[in-house]
Structure formats: C-alpha cells, structure tokens
Design a protein around this motif. Structure first.
Motif, PDB file in Angstrom:
ATOM      1  N   ALA A  98      76.242  68.336  -4.499  1.00  0.00           N
ATOM      2  CA  ALA A  98      76.816  68.282  -2.932  1.00  0.00           C
ATOM      3  C   ALA A  98      75.381  68.263  -2.052  1.00  0.00           C
ATOM      4  O   ALA A  98      75.377  67.526  -1.203  1.00  0.00           O
ATOM      5  CB  ALA A  98      77.389  69.504  -2.422  1.00  0.00           C
ATOM      6  N   MET A  99      74.298  68.921  -2.463  1.00  0.00           N
ATOM      7  CA  MET A  99      72.869  68.792  -1.905  1.00  0.00           C
ATOM      8  C   MET A  99      72.353  67.195  -2.005  1.00  0.00           C
ATOM      9  O   MET A  99      71.853  66.775  -1.081  1.00  0.00           O
ATOM     10  CB  MET A  99      71.985  69.687  -2.351  1.00  0.00           C
ATOM     11  CG  MET A  99      72.156  71.482  -2.120  1.00  0.00           C
ATOM     12  SD  MET A  99      71.256  72.494  -3.032  1.00  0.00           S
ATOM     13  CE  MET A  99      69.997  72.247  -1.950  1.00  0.00           C
ATOM     14  N   ALA A 100      72.503  66.796  -2.986  1.00  0.00           N
ATOM     15  CA  ALA A 100      71.981  65.544  -3.191  1.00  0.00           C
ATOM     16  C   ALA A 100      72.710  64.565  -2.385  1.00  0.00           C
ATOM     17  O   ALA A 100      72.242  63.388  -1.836  1.00  0.00           O
ATOM     18  CB  ALA A 100      71.833  65.158  -4.728  1.00  0.00           C
ATOM     19  N   VAL A 170      62.475  62.611  -3.947  1.00  0.00           N
ATOM     20  CA  VAL A 170      62.788  63.371  -2.620  1.00  0.00           C
ATOM     21  C   VAL A 170      63.306  64.675  -2.988  1.00  0.00           C
ATOM     22  O   VAL A 170      64.118  64.740  -3.646  1.00  0.00           O
ATOM     23  CB  VAL A 170      63.580  62.558  -1.888  1.00  0.00           C
ATOM     24  CG1 VAL A 170      64.040  63.464  -0.721  1.00  0.00           C
ATOM     25  CG2 VAL A 170      63.155  61.237  -1.686  1.00  0.00           C
ATOM     26  N   PHE A 171      62.461  65.741  -2.457  1.00  0.00           N
ATOM     27  CA  PHE A 171      62.740  67.176  -2.719  1.00  0.00           C
ATOM     28  C   PHE A 171      63.629  67.910  -1.529  1.00  0.00           C
ATOM     29  O   PHE A 171      63.420  67.401  -0.353  1.00  0.00           O
ATOM     30  CB  PHE A 171      61.875  67.831  -3.090  1.00  0.00           C
ATOM     31  CG  PHE A 171      60.987  67.528  -4.335  1.00  0.00           C
ATOM     32  CD1 PHE A 171      61.416  68.147  -5.519  1.00  0.00           C
ATOM     33  CD2 PHE A 171      59.827  66.842  -4.259  1.00  0.00           C
ATOM     34  CE1 PHE A 171      60.888  67.708  -6.869  1.00  0.00           C
ATOM     35  CE2 PHE A 171      59.045  66.335  -5.580  1.00  0.00           C
ATOM     36  CZ  PHE A 171      59.395  66.763  -6.665  1.00  0.00           C
ATOM     37  N   LEU A 172      64.586  68.716  -2.004  1.00  0.00           N
ATOM     38  CA  LEU A 172      65.200  69.581  -0.810  1.00  0.00           C
ATOM     39  C   LEU A 172      65.745  70.829  -1.567  1.00  0.00           C
ATOM     40  O   LEU A 172      65.650  70.975  -2.913  1.00  0.00           O
ATOM     41  CB  LEU A 172      66.205  68.805  -0.199  1.00  0.00           C
ATOM     42  CG  LEU A 172      67.659  68.406  -1.242  1.00  0.00           C
ATOM     43  CD1 LEU A 172      68.810  68.528  -0.318  1.00  0.00           C
ATOM     44  CD2 LEU A 172      67.435  67.051  -1.943  1.00  0.00           C
ATOM     45  N   GLY A 173      66.094  71.657  -0.683  1.00  0.00           N
ATOM     46  CA  GLY A 173      66.433  72.943  -1.180  1.00  0.00           C
ATOM     47  C   GLY A 173      65.369  74.171  -0.994  1.00  0.00           C
ATOM     48  O   GLY A 173      64.385  73.963  -0.500  1.00  0.00           O
ATOM     49  N   ASP A 174      65.880  75.380  -0.941  1.00  0.00           N
ATOM     50  CA  ASP A 174      65.237  76.693  -0.763  1.00  0.00           C
ATOM     51  C   ASP A 174      63.931  77.080  -1.636  1.00  0.00           C
ATOM     52  O   ASP A 174      63.272  77.623  -1.421  1.00  0.00           O
ATOM     53  CB  ASP A 174      66.090  77.800  -0.477  1.00  0.00           C
ATOM     54  CG  ASP A 174      66.776  77.942  -2.111  1.00  0.00           C
ATOM     55  OD1 ASP A 174      66.140  77.740  -3.017  1.00  0.00           O
ATOM     56  OD2 ASP A 174      67.863  78.715  -1.970  1.00  0.00           O
ATOM     57  N   PHE A 193      59.358  65.158   1.088  1.00  0.00           N
ATOM     58  CA  PHE A 193      60.375  66.312   1.061  1.00  0.00           C
ATOM     59  C   PHE A 193      61.419  65.917   2.340  1.00  0.00           C
ATOM     60  O   PHE A 193      61.088  65.518   3.331  1.00  0.00           O
ATOM     61  CB  PHE A 193      59.645  67.592   1.552  1.00  0.00           C
ATOM     62  CG  PHE A 193      58.494  67.955   0.447  1.00  0.00           C
ATOM     63  CD1 PHE A 193      58.932  68.523  -0.699  1.00  0.00           C
ATOM     64  CD2 PHE A 193      57.277  67.476   0.540  1.00  0.00           C
ATOM     65  CE1 PHE A 193      58.062  68.963  -1.629  1.00  0.00           C
ATOM     66  CE2 PHE A 193      56.416  67.826  -0.458  1.00  0.00           C
ATOM     67  CZ  PHE A 193      56.856  68.660  -1.321  1.00  0.00           C
ATOM     68  N   ALA A 194      62.740  66.393   2.096  1.00  0.00           N
ATOM     69  CA  ALA A 194      63.735  65.839   3.017  1.00  0.00           C
ATOM     70  C   ALA A 194      63.450  66.590   4.377  1.00  0.00           C
ATOM     71  O   ALA A 194      62.879  67.851   4.367  1.00  0.00           O
ATOM     72  CB  ALA A 194      65.160  66.423   2.623  1.00  0.00           C
ATOM     73  N   PRO A 195      63.992  66.054   5.451  1.00  0.00           N
ATOM     74  CA  PRO A 195      63.756  66.625   6.926  1.00  0.00           C
ATOM     75  C   PRO A 195      64.670  67.804   6.991  1.00  0.00           C
ATOM     76  O   PRO A 195      65.642  68.098   6.134  1.00  0.00           O
ATOM     77  CB  PRO A 195      64.178  65.700   7.892  1.00  0.00           C
ATOM     78  CG  PRO A 195      64.921  64.701   7.093  1.00  0.00           C
ATOM     79  CD  PRO A 195      64.637  64.627   5.584  1.00  0.00           C
ATOM     80  N   ALA A 198      68.584  67.787   6.612  1.00  0.00           N
ATOM     81  CA  ALA A 198      69.055  67.658   5.087  1.00  0.00           C
ATOM     82  C   ALA A 198      68.457  68.486   4.025  1.00  0.00           C
ATOM     83  O   ALA A 198      68.480  68.021   3.098  1.00  0.00           O
ATOM     84  CB  ALA A 198      68.907  66.085   5.081  1.00  0.00           C
ATOM     85  N   ASN A 199      67.732  69.332   4.468  1.00  0.00           N
ATOM     86  CA  ASN A 199      67.166  70.205   3.258  1.00  0.00           C
ATOM     87  C   ASN A 199      67.772  71.383   2.697  1.00  0.00           C
ATOM     88  O   ASN A 199      67.217  72.287   1.917  1.00  0.00           O
ATOM     89  CB  ASN A 199      65.543  70.411   3.573  1.00  0.00           C
ATOM     90  CG  ASN A 199      65.478  71.428   4.750  1.00  0.00           C
ATOM     91  OD1 ASN A 199      66.480  71.870   5.251  1.00  0.00           O
ATOM     92  ND2 ASN A 199      64.220  71.574   5.288  1.00  0.00           N
ATOM     93  N   ARG A 200      68.921  71.677   3.014  1.00  0.00           N
ATOM     94  CA  ARG A 200      69.690  72.947   2.661  1.00  0.00           C
ATOM     95  C   ARG A 200      70.981  72.651   2.623  1.00  0.00           C
ATOM     96  O   ARG A 200      71.613  71.231   2.904  1.00  0.00           O
ATOM     97  CB  ARG A 200      69.574  74.095   3.997  1.00  0.00           C
ATOM     98  CG  ARG A 200      68.376  74.564   4.017  1.00  0.00           C
ATOM     99  CD  ARG A 200      67.939  75.371   2.500  1.00  0.00           C
ATOM    100  NE  ARG A 200      66.768  76.042   2.992  1.00  0.00           N
ATOM    101  CZ  ARG A 200      65.419  75.811   2.957  1.00  0.00           C
ATOM    102  NH1 ARG A 200      65.128  74.125   2.802  1.00  0.00           N
ATOM    103  NH2 ARG A 200      64.417  76.330   3.089  1.00  0.00           N
ATOM    104  N   GLN A 201      71.993  73.604   1.860  1.00  0.00           N
ATOM    105  CA  GLN A 201      73.398  73.094   1.799  1.00  0.00           C
ATOM    106  C   GLN A 201      74.259  72.784   3.040  1.00  0.00           C
ATOM    107  O   GLN A 201      73.734  73.656   4.058  1.00  0.00           O
ATOM    108  CB  GLN A 201      74.211  74.404   0.874  1.00  0.00           C
ATOM    109  CG  GLN A 201      73.582  74.413  -0.231  1.00  0.00           C
ATOM    110  CD  GLN A 201      72.295  75.579  -0.252  1.00  0.00           C
ATOM    111  OE1 GLN A 201      71.424  75.494   0.480  1.00  0.00           O
ATOM    112  NE2 GLN A 201      72.299  76.165  -1.514  1.00  0.00           N
TER     113      GLN A 201
END
Length: 405
Positions: A98-100, A170-174, A193-195, A198-201
């Motif tokens: 879902a995050m991706a 492209v990275f995202l997440g805590d 790195f995602a903005p 869009a970088n969290r759930q």
C-alpha cells in the motif's frame, strides 16, 4: 464499490472511505497517541463529516502488516470488530504494498522501509510498468509490479540488493530518517526520497489497492483475518530465550493436566488420544504419568504402564518449539529414577520406523532394537521398531532428540 480503509501499522494512524473513482474522506495523524485512542474516533468523525452510514460500505480494507506489533493488533481488532458487527468482508492489504502504491505510476524501484529495530527494516521492492497494449498517458494504464515481496532484512543487505538492480530507487517510510545516512553512503545507484505528502502510510492507498485486490478475489471474513508480522515480537523473543535457558522440571501428572496433554496429542500424533483416554490412563494403578514444564509452560509428557519388573512407555512427547532442549531427556531421567525406586529393571517401548529423531534419542540413551512389529501403527500404517533397555545400567544422554513416538 465503497471501502472503509484502516492503517495503524506505524506511528501514523490513517482511516479513509474510498470508492473506485474517488476518495470521499481521509483522516490521517502522525502524532504520539496510541491508535486505540485515535482510530475509532477518527472513523466516527469521518462518517459524521460526510454523512455516511458504515452499513453502506461493501468491505473493510486493513493494512495487514508488517509494522508495529501493537499498532497492527489494534488495527486488526478494529477491522475485525467492525467486520463482524457489519457482516462485511475484510481485504488484507500488505502494508508495504500500500505504501508503494501511493506513488502511483512511478517506474523507478519504489522501496518503502519501516524501522524494524536492531538495524533491520521491513521492506519490499515495487514498481509500475506501462501496459503495452494501450497508450501510456491514461491514469489507469500502469500495472503495479511486486519485484520482491515483503521481508525483514538488515539495511546492509537491502543496499546490496538495490545496487545489483542498477536502477534509480525512491525511498519512503519511517525508516528513511533513521537509516538515510547509511543509504547515502552505501548506494551506488541513483536514488531519491518521496516528498512529505507521500512518505508515510495513507489509508486512501490501502483502500484503492484493496478495491483492486477485492476484484481479484483477495478477501476474507473478519474471523479469518490475521496480521502479518514477518517476525515474532520482542516479548515473544524474550520468552523463547527464557524457555531455551530454563531447566525442565518434571512432576507427576494430575487430572488438571489432561486437557493440555490431549491438546499436545492432537498437535503431534495422527492417532491422537482423547482427553478421556489420557485421564483413564492416569487413573490406572499400574501407570507412571509424568509432565515436564519449562519456564512455567507445559513442555512435554510421558505415559508408561508397569507390570512385574517391567515398564512400557506408551507415549513420550515434547511440543515442537521446545524439542531438542532437554525436555525428553528430563522425562526419561525421572522415569529411570521412579523405576529404580520401584524395583523395575527393564523399560520397553515401540517407535515408528519413520521417526528417526525419536529412534536416535533412544539409541543414544542405550536402547537396543529387539525386533519389528509389522503394520503395528495406523494412520498411516507403518511398522513399529521394538526397543528395550535395562534400568540397572541406563545412562541418560547429553543431547536431546524430538522426544516423540
């Protein structure tokens, strides 16, 4: 189709009501409050804000893990409770997928990373590819592709994986703020790195992907749903360490142990004894019934019949996760002690031909094969190996087998 979506897999708590062509309402917070304080009030606020009755939804999409053990359990309990109350199916959407999916249309490698502690991350690799048979300009003409399924790995291992692909990431997440420096030092491929938006759930992404999965038949009942943890919790790891280090304690079995022994029977044997059969054995005068405990947990048991100067083992078993930790050895040692005191000179047993671990245990204990009893066992039918050992010179081995026959 209308879906209620929930994500409480991390610090961020998010809920949304989503349809196939729009997000009706979404409520997201990234603040240090427990999800048990936030989720239901958020859902209640959403439904009042847009005047929607939850009975009108078709399904509940839940971010099913990995992530925070507490957060996942709260989200799962909330979704299951609503699903049961509303009689609606649940759509289990893997958290990282879902995050991706929230970075829709990105043809780079999308790499969500969630901090899993101990220098590890929960991660997976994803991308979007154009559908070859259609124009590439329309929103719905990108195919979501899972390159590597969800996993728990060290950051170093993740970096090695990504460098092999030789594609932009492209990275995202805590996990990004925690491991950003390691990523920047180790990566040999382009990255970004995602903005912030869009970088969290986000529950809207859980709902949108959930609708796709529902159309593919990927849904379940509320009763069937279970979170996907990928690894055991810290509390469970600590309990496992305590159990491994603990010395098994063996005592005489009592009636109150019957249910636990019968449960182990059904877990370990195809020809399981019922609780009634266990209790009937316990109540017989010429029996030796022993129970082993490890770190306060029922770990194994031994049932034997006696006649004159012989004892015959009917059952000896150890729960699977505690096998090879000295439990069977402790049961056999206590049986030896009782037999010596009671004037019993010989112990007999039979074991399935295929149970190599139990046979190895008995052989190390000094048992010798006396013969074969053909087609003795049922379900499945199999020969029995007959074994015996004189108590007068029996020595307990220093290593343990599976302890079941």
């Amino acid at each position: 189709m209308r879906v209620l979506a929930i994500d409480s897999s991390g610090l961020t708590a998010s809920a949304a009501i989503v349809e196939e062509d729009q997000t009706i309402v979404e409520y997201t917070t990234n603040f240090k409050k427990t999800h048990s304080q936030t989720l239901l009030p958020m859902i209640d606020e959403m439904t009042r804000m847009v005047d929607i009755d939850l009975a009108s939804i078709d399904a509940i999409a839940i971010s099913g893990g990995p992530g925070s053990f507490t957060g996942l359990r709260i989200g799962s309990a909330t979704a299951k409770g609503l699903g049961l109350a509303l009689d609606k199916p649940l759509i289990h959407v893997p958290t990282l997928e879902a995050m991706a999916y929230s970075i829709y249309g990105c043809e780079d490698i999308i790499c969500p990373i969630m901090d899993a502690r101990r220098s590890q991350v929960y991660t997976g690799l994803y991308t979007f590819v154009p559908k070859k048979e259609e124009r590439e300009t329309l929103f719905d003409e990108r195919s979501f592709q899972i390159m590597r399924v969800q996993m728990a790995v060290s950051v170093e291992e993740l970096i090695r994986h990504l460098n092999v692909y030789r594609r932009r990431v492209v990275f995202l997440g805590d996990g990004v703020p925690i491991y950003r420096e390691m990523l920047e030092k180790g990566l040999k491929v382009p990255y970004a790195f995602a903005p912030p938006f869009a970088n969290r759930q986000r529950a809207a992404a859980v709902g949108a992907l959930g609708i796709r999965y529902y159309r593919q038949g990927k849904f379940e009942t509320a009763a069937e749903h279970k979170p996907e943890y990928l690894r055991v919790s810290q509390a469970e790891r600590e309990r496992a360490r305590r159990e491994k280090d603990a010395v098994p304690q063996v005592r005489r079995m009592v009636r109150e142990d019957g249910a636990a022994v019968a449960e182990m029977e059904h877990q370990l044997f195809s020809d399981a004894w019922s609780e009634k059969s266990v209790l009937e054995t316990l109540e017989q005068e010429k029996t030796i019934c022993l129970l082993a405990e490890k770190a306060g947990r029922t770990a194994g048991y031994l049932l034997a019949y006696t006649a004159a100067d012989e004892a015959e083992i009917a059952r000896v078993a150890v729960v699977k996760e505690l096998q090879r930790q000295g439990v069977a050895r402790a049961l056999l040692a206590e049986l030896e002690s009782i037999c010596r005191t009671g004037g019993i000179r010989k112990i007999l047993l039979d074991v399935r031909c295929s149970n190599s671990s139990a046979r190895a245990l008995y052989e190390r204990a000094g048992y010798r094969e006396d013969g074969i009893r053909q087609r003795f066992y049922e379900n499945p039918q199999e020969d029995a190996i007959l074994m015996s050992r004189d108590v007068t010179d029996w020595k307990i081995p220093h290593s343990d087998g599976s302890g079941s026959h």
